[in-house]
Design an enzyme around this catalytic site. Sequence first.
Site, PDB file in Angstrom:
ATOM      1  N   CYS A 242      -3.404  38.697 -29.400  1.00  0.00           N
ATOM      2  CA  CYS A 242      -4.347  39.184 -28.226  1.00  0.00           C
ATOM      3  C   CYS A 242      -4.802  40.518 -28.555  1.00  0.00           C
ATOM      4  CB  CYS A 242      -3.510  38.806 -27.113  1.00  0.00           C
ATOM      5  SG  CYS A 242      -2.813  37.449 -26.603  1.00  0.00           S
ATOM      6  N   HIS A 382      -3.870  45.839 -20.486  1.00  0.00           N
ATOM      7  CA  HIS A 382      -3.586  44.536 -20.890  1.00  0.00           C
ATOM      8  C   HIS A 382      -2.377  44.068 -20.249  1.00  0.00           C
ATOM      9  CE1 HIS A 382      -3.794  41.238 -24.171  1.00  0.00           C
ATOM     10  NE2 HIS A 382      -2.552  41.324 -24.016  1.00  0.00           N
ATOM     11  N   HIS A 398      -6.283  34.747 -19.369  1.00  0.00           N
ATOM     12  CA  HIS A 398      -5.972  35.426 -20.577  1.00  0.00           C
ATOM     13  C   HIS A 398      -6.930  34.817 -21.879  1.00  0.00           C
ATOM     14  CE1 HIS A 398      -4.280  37.893 -23.822  1.00  0.00           C
ATOM     15  NE2 HIS A 398      -3.180  37.266 -23.962  1.00  0.00           N
TER      16      HIS A 398
END
Length: 471
Positions: A242, A382, A398
């Site tokens: 991510c 985040h 996400h």
Amino acid sequence: MAGIAGTCSSGVLFRSRDSGGNGFSLGQHTGLRAGDSIQTASTKPRSSRFVCTPAPKCRTIKAMGSTLSTPEREKDPKKRVVITGMGLVSVFGSEIDTFYNKLLEGESGISLIDKFDASEFPVRFAGQIRNFSSEGYIDGKNDRRLDDSWRYCLVAGKKALEDANLGTEVLENMDKTRMGVLVGSGMGGLTAFTTGVEALMKKGYRKITPFFIPYSITNMGSALLAIDTGLMGPNYSISTACATANYCFFSAANHIRRGEADIMVAGGTEAAVIPTGVGGFIACRALSQRNHEPQKASRPWDKERDGFVMGEGSGVLILESLESAMRRGAKIYAEYLGGAITCDAHHMTDPRSDGLGVSSCITKSLEDAGVSPEEVNYVNAHATSTLAGDLAESMIGHGLGAAGGLEAIATIKAITTGWLHPTINQDNLEADVTVDTVPNLKKKHEVNVAISNSFGFGGHNSVVVFAPFKP
């Protein structure tokens, strides 16, 4: 991306509730000079878009890093990096203004999955993209063959080039050896990979398509975009879960700073809302299971959060040297001041309990940017709404490898519009969260310096720093 509800980022404005003044300071998960201390909540580390002050019930962590001298920003126009174009594909469509307006409205793009039969899955919702069109960007033959991850990449990348006035005719008269592409993906062509494995298991190797390997590997987004546009500069991909897109921004900007490129197309792309992707994250026990109200499932910093919500899409920026941008009269959205990457060196999925990997990353990013902590008054966090990490994309889900790209665009729009999008579904805030998380309603705010954080499985930490452009 907390506050971006659904992009793996969260917008948080950190203001002391006790100071009674207008000053801002950076606390938890922010960079401090060596010898200073960071106050963090005694429970779990969190990162969000915020500026914060020490909270009660805290323990002290010594900041690690080199001693900071008086910050000085880059002045050389060959090394200053500016943002001259943006492009995206998201659950809210492929237009930048539509995307950000829906974030400002607090609209949730999370819904029940209908891309495949998820009725037997314990998680049946996601930030699934619908009605996506590549018309005008990908020819029909390739469009039918490509994995969605690369379709999103090509459309977002080409739209970013168009936005920067770098369309086909303009590119023909430019030195394309000085222009590169660095678009990463956390999962790669997951549909292509899954389809190839299924063909092998059911029908044997002779039934595997020759596109199986090329469309599965993570570098193919950058490669295909370069093939279509003729950009011959630095070209590769980065895959750090991510944190992918921020790693790409950081590396792309450094190519410009080192004089290896004038323009870089950089960002992230992902298309993992398929049985393999959803099932894999269910196995990790990472996803929310709030099937009865999916639009309220992503709830960063809320006591009722129970996991993140999967999303998909692509976010791409055009990073350009100031010298190049001024020479061709480009419009400039914002300036990239710097960034940093670090590793937790701790656990595959859980963040360090002391927050040191993140705090040192923020410290290094501010050093690289020539920015003091006091100058930062917006953090796009985040925040995914997990119990352990609480990184949060409350509205779009996400985006995994694409998350940082979408978050960066939201951060730049906050800079250019003066409006912060809310972090939705904050009904019962954790007691230890004492910062302004921009809960549920947008907020008017003039951004001085913004940082955007992205963290990924494997302990990958990344921070990029943006600010309004000042000649």
